[in-house]
Design a protein around this motif. Structure first.
Motif, short mmCIF file in Angstrom:
data_model
loop_
_atom_site.label_atom_id
_atom_site.label_comp_id
_atom_site.label_asym_id
_atom_site.label_seq_id
_atom_site.Cartn_x
_atom_site.Cartn_y
_atom_site.Cartn_z
N GLY B 91 -71.46 -35.47 -66.51
CA GLY B 91 -70.02 -35.62 -66.29
C GLY B 91 -69.42 -36.67 -67.20
N LEU B 92 -70.11 -37.81 -67.33
CA LEU B 92 -69.61 -38.88 -68.20
C LEU B 92 -69.53 -38.42 -69.64
CD1 LEU B 92 -71.43 -42.09 -66.90
CD2 LEU B 92 -68.97 -41.75 -67.07
N ALA B 93 -70.61 -37.78 -70.11
CA ALA B 93 -70.64 -37.34 -71.51
C ALA B 93 -69.55 -36.29 -71.75
CB ALA B 93 -72.01 -36.77 -71.85
N VAL B 149 -67.02 -33.59 -60.58
CA VAL B 149 -66.20 -34.70 -60.07
C VAL B 149 -66.22 -35.87 -61.06
CG1 VAL B 149 -65.97 -36.42 -58.24
CG2 VAL B 149 -66.48 -34.06 -57.66
N VAL B 150 -67.42 -36.19 -61.57
CA VAL B 150 -67.53 -37.31 -62.50
C VAL B 150 -66.73 -37.01 -63.77
CG1 VAL B 150 -69.12 -38.59 -64.01
CG2 VAL B 150 -69.75 -38.12 -61.65
N ARG B 151 -66.81 -35.77 -64.25
CA ARG B 151 -66.08 -35.41 -65.45
C ARG B 151 -64.57 -35.57 -65.23
NH1 ARG B 151 -63.43 -30.83 -66.39
NH2 ARG B 151 -62.82 -30.37 -68.53
N ALA B 152 -64.06 -35.05 -64.11
CA ALA B 152 -62.62 -35.12 -63.85
C ALA B 152 -62.18 -36.58 -63.74
CB ALA B 152 -62.29 -34.36 -62.57
N ALA B 153 -62.96 -37.39 -63.03
CA ALA B 153 -62.60 -38.80 -62.87
C ALA B 153 -62.66 -39.52 -64.21
CB ALA B 153 -63.52 -39.47 -61.86
N THR B 154 -63.66 -39.17 -65.03
CA THR B 154 -63.81 -39.82 -66.33
C THR B 154 -62.64 -39.46 -67.25
OG1 THR B 154 -66.19 -39.68 -66.11
CG2 THR B 154 -65.35 -40.09 -68.31
N LEU B 155 -62.21 -38.21 -67.19
CA LEU B 155 -61.08 -37.79 -68.02
C LEU B 155 -59.86 -38.64 -67.70
CD1 LEU B 155 -61.26 -33.90 -68.06
CD2 LEU B 155 -61.56 -35.46 -69.97
N VAL B 181 -65.96 -47.26 -67.29
CA VAL B 181 -65.72 -46.01 -66.58
C VAL B 181 -66.36 -46.03 -65.19
CG1 VAL B 181 -65.95 -43.51 -66.64
CG2 VAL B 181 -65.57 -44.77 -68.77
N LEU B 182 -67.68 -46.24 -65.13
CA LEU B 182 -68.37 -46.14 -63.84
C LEU B 182 -67.78 -47.04 -62.75
CD1 LEU B 182 -72.15 -45.62 -64.63
CD2 LEU B 182 -70.56 -44.06 -63.52
#
Lengths: 533, 273
Positions: B91-93, B149-155, B181-182
């Motif tokens: 997700g982060l990447a 979820v991680v991807r959306a939050a990271t965006l 980010v985290l």
């Protein structure tokens, strides 16, 4: 400019007497505030953030934010007392008498509902569905919006910023209120749209006879419209009188400071342009696009910029003119499609990842929104330490000494190092963001609208700070703004942008005053000013 | 329910979950008998020395219960750690590099469409039964949800100024992810940590019950339920006790996780206020 004659006015539209609002702990946020507004009149309530402007505005609706309470005084709208009533009664009174236009009206519209629905549902909620069509078309007519079916079937995202704002105004007017309370409704709009919106408000009060209470920190913008100005400071009404009197002869120091802080776009730049010998930053043929929804939008096309060492170039344009994109390309945050960026004779890679550590260090950027540009989970000191360690720029005094120095240079006390961004005010956050940029010992500082979200008085101190830093640290500034008042204060060179192209560039005084470019004329005409000839 | 009472309930659930985990991990040292020792007749009712009776082989149910929690807890936690590690990393990447987005997320999306027990069955058939297969399947079942979820939050956080200046400084993305980010997406990403971990407990237990994971004579709550089914009428404790343990663990982990998430959210809002 003038409302109905005093004879025609039988009773005031708004009457506030000794208003007192306290926070949970009993600390007064607003204390002993009294004023009167007559129908068709326009009162500007001005003050710095935290002066109690919004609290006062909400009290006109008989409303106090959670955690605060109205504990004293009286508020009458068109003769009806708004305080000390039961909730259903208050709601009925609000529906009949007073409307509220919130900060950031764009967010006041439900993105999932059509414009027409959002207007008629207000009438339906107040049991006036029968006459809804007529009322809606009248409100739209007042708002200078097309009343045809096609327009009513649009969604908010299909409207321009200015249109959205006028839909919100139409919402406020659809119930024929006696009073409209506007809370900084033009925040985030460019000057041209703001100008248009204010002219529109002026027409509206003449047509509807509604009294307007306009809360703002932007005195220059509302000065031409306001009949009276009320100045709030630390919850107290320090000055209240006709606009001309308050502006020309402010009686109190607080009002004087507030008015003196307003930058004047017509003033000639203080600083002489240095000889444009040997540009430190040279941009040639920069073209950048944004991809979105399957099409490409050109944000900058064939932009050339020469920035001599120690100079301050202002990139000026309306919103959407591409000025922010150019700044982001320079900082390596946006990949340009074509063109070169040369710093000190070295050609820079298109994005920061391809640039050397020293090249990254040399260009730092500061953003508009201070609260979004600081990590809420890290203290200011931790952020500064991180930059100092990354670039190894702590110097002989060590990291701790350098942090104290940096905070001092942006006029923040050393204790700020231990604070989180949430514990700082807007101006303090922006200073902390500047300190973070300075920690890298940059040669070029890109300032992207860094003062446009701040109060005029805070803005004045930040501009003053930048001017000093520039002289002391020999900084070169690329200053992005839409505000010509700010330009005259800080920049010695100006580039005017329009639709991604540079229309004119040169020394500030030449472009803006001696031989004004047509675009400069237009921007100047739209720029709010207390000093209109 | 008032907010105070809800908070109290969340805290109590968290405490019970913690206690169960401690008992599950420390249980083997507390158990009076070896889990495989035959101490009496099969399916003997509770009595002196055997507070919960004996199982189908005559082993002490109480001792097997104390031994059998460790596998459930360890396998579920291993699956959880693996799922958050892989899902979070993907997700982060995907969120930080627009160009990696499609490459990383499409395979993840495909995984959403496959029922988790099918994945488990295929893995078990292909590589043989065992604890590793169960952990892998339980983790794979949760990777897509976490990654999304991680991807959306990271965006959302990725366009903030502090992430951009850090990238403009030339800091590595791992460092930016860890520092900027985290910490700022943790509260959002961990919102459903309780239900995810309890679902993994349930999946691990289900797999063991079906015989796809651990094999007898290992002491494991789900295995105990499976192997003592036949004697349910004769000696209900041999089935009920481990079943109850799994149920209580699942429910309290779920509620306790919600409380943890609420606390993280509160901490974020106070800092940001």
């Amino acid at each position: 400019m003038t409302g109905p004659t005093p004879e025609a006015v039988d009773r005031p539209a708004v009457e506030v007497r000794g208003l007192r609002v306290v926070a949970g702990a009993g600390r007064p946020i607003v204390d002993d505030v009294s004023f009167t507004v007559h129908p068709g009149h326009f009162l500007a309530v001005i003050g710095e953030s935290g002066s109690g402007k919004t609290t006062t505005a909400l009290a006109l609706l008989g409303f106090a934010n959670p955690g605060t309470a109205i504990t004293g005084g009286a508020v009458r709208i068109a003769g009806e007392p708004m305080l000390g009533r039961a909730e259903p009664q208050i709601r009925r009174l609000r529906a009949q008498l007073v409307s509220y236009v919130p900060q950031d009206p764009a967010q006041a519209l439900n993105p999932a509902r059509r414009v027409g629905t959002q207007l008629t549902e207000i009438l339906r909620a107040h049991g006036r569905a029968a006459s809804a069509d007529k009322a809606v078309s009248r409100a739209l007519e007042h708002a200078r919006l097309p009343g045809d079916r096609a327009f009513l079937r649009r969604f908010p995202h299909q409207l321009s910023g200015g249109q959205r704002q006028r839909v919100v105004i139409a919402q406020a007017l659809v119930l024929d209120p006696a009073v409209v309370v506007l809370d900084e409704p033009t925040t985030g709009l460019d000057t041209a749209t703001q100008h248009e919106f204010l002219a529109h408000l002026d027409r509206l009060r003449a047509e509807t006879g509604a009294a307007m209470v306009y809360v703002t920190h932007d005195i220059a913008a509302v000065a031409p419209l306001a009949d009276r100005i009320a100045v709030l400071h630390a919850g107290r009404l320090v000055e209240h009188g006709p606009t001309g009197t308050v502006l020309a002869r402010p009686a109190t120091a607080q009002a004087r400071d507030l008015i003196a802080a307003v930058p004047n776009p017509r003033r000639r730049a203080r600083v002489g342009a240095p000889a444009p010998a040997g540009a430190l930053l040279r941009v040639r043929g920069l073209t950048a696009t944004h991809r979105g929804a399957g099409r490409r939008v050109v944000a900058a096309s064939a932009v050339d910029i020469d920035l001599p060492a120690g100079a301050c170039l202002a990139l000026v344009g309306e919103s959407g003119s591409g000025k922010t994109t150019i700044g982001r390309c320079v900082a390596g945050l946006h990949r340009p499609d074509a063109g070169t960026i040369v710093l000190d004779g070295e050609s820079l890679a298109r994005t920061a990842r391809g640039r050397s550590q020293d090249q990254c260090r040399a260009i730092q950027i500061v953003f508009q929104s201070a609260s979004e540009s600081l990590n809420p989970r890290r203290t200011v000191g931790a952020e500064l330490t991180r930059v100092l360690r990354h670039f190894d720029t702590a110097g002989p005094g060590g990291v701790r000494g350098r942090i104290g120095e940096l905070l001092g240079s942006v006029r923040l006390p050393p204790a700020v190092a231990g604070r989180y961004p949430g514990q700082l005010s807007g101006g303090e956050k922006q200073r902390a963001a500047i300190a973070r940029a300075l920690a890298a010992n940059p040669q070029v500082l890109v300032c992207d609208e860094i003062t446009s979200a701040l109060d005029v008085s805070v803005q004045a101190t930040i501009l003053d700070l930048l001017t000093e830093l520039r002289r002391r640290l020999d900084l070169t500034l690329l200053f992005i703004t839409h505000d010509l008042g700010v330009v005259a204060t800080i920049a010695d060179r100006v580039a005017l942008l329009h639709h991604g192209r540079i229309e004119a560039s040169g020394p500030t005084n030449q472009i803006l005053h001696d031989d004004p470019h047509p675009l400069a004329r237009r921007l100047l005409a739209a720029a709010p000013s207390l000093h209109r000839g | 329910m008032t907010r105070g009472r809800r908070r109290w309930a969340g805290r109590a659930a968290g405490a019970v979950a913690a206690l169960l985990v401690v008992v599950a991990v420390a249980g083997p040292w507390l158990a009076p008998h070896d889990p495989t020792d035959v101490v009496g007749l099969p399916f003997a009712p509770p009595g002196a020395g055997q507070p919960l009776g004996t199982d189908y082989l005559g082993a002490d149910v109480a001792s097997r219960l104390l031994h059998g929690g460790r596998t459930v807890v360890v396998l579920a936690l291993a699956a959880g750690a693996l799922a958050y590690l892989v899902g979070g990393g993907l997700g982060l990447a995907a969120g930080l590099f627009g160009r990696a987005d499609t490459v990383l997320m499409r395979p993840v999306d495909v995984l959403i469409a496959v029922p988790p027990f099918l994945v488990l069955a295929v893995l078990a058939a292909g590589t043989g039964r065992g604890a590793a297969v169960v952990v892998l399947a339980a983790a794979l079942a949760n990777v897509p949800g976490i990654a999304r979820v991680v991807r959306a939050a990271t965006l959302e956080v990725g366009v903030r100024g502090y992430v951009e200046v850090a990238l403009a400084r030339g800091e590595t993305w791992i460092r930016v992810a860890g520092r900027d980010v985290l910490p700022n997406i943790a509260a959002l990403v961990l919102t459903d940590v309780g239900s995810r971990i309890s679902a993994m407990v349930a999946m691990v237990a289900g797999a063991n019950f079906l015989g796809l994971g651990l094999q007898p004579p290992t002491a494991d709550w789900a295995l105990m339920v499976a192997e003592n089914r036949a004697g349910l009428a004769l000696q209900p404790w041999a089935v009920l006790a481990p079943a109850l343990a799994i149920a209580v663990l699942t429910i309290t982990v779920n509620l306790g996780g919600d409380e943890l998430a609420a606390r993280l959210r509160r901490a974020t809002t106070t800092v940001a206020a």
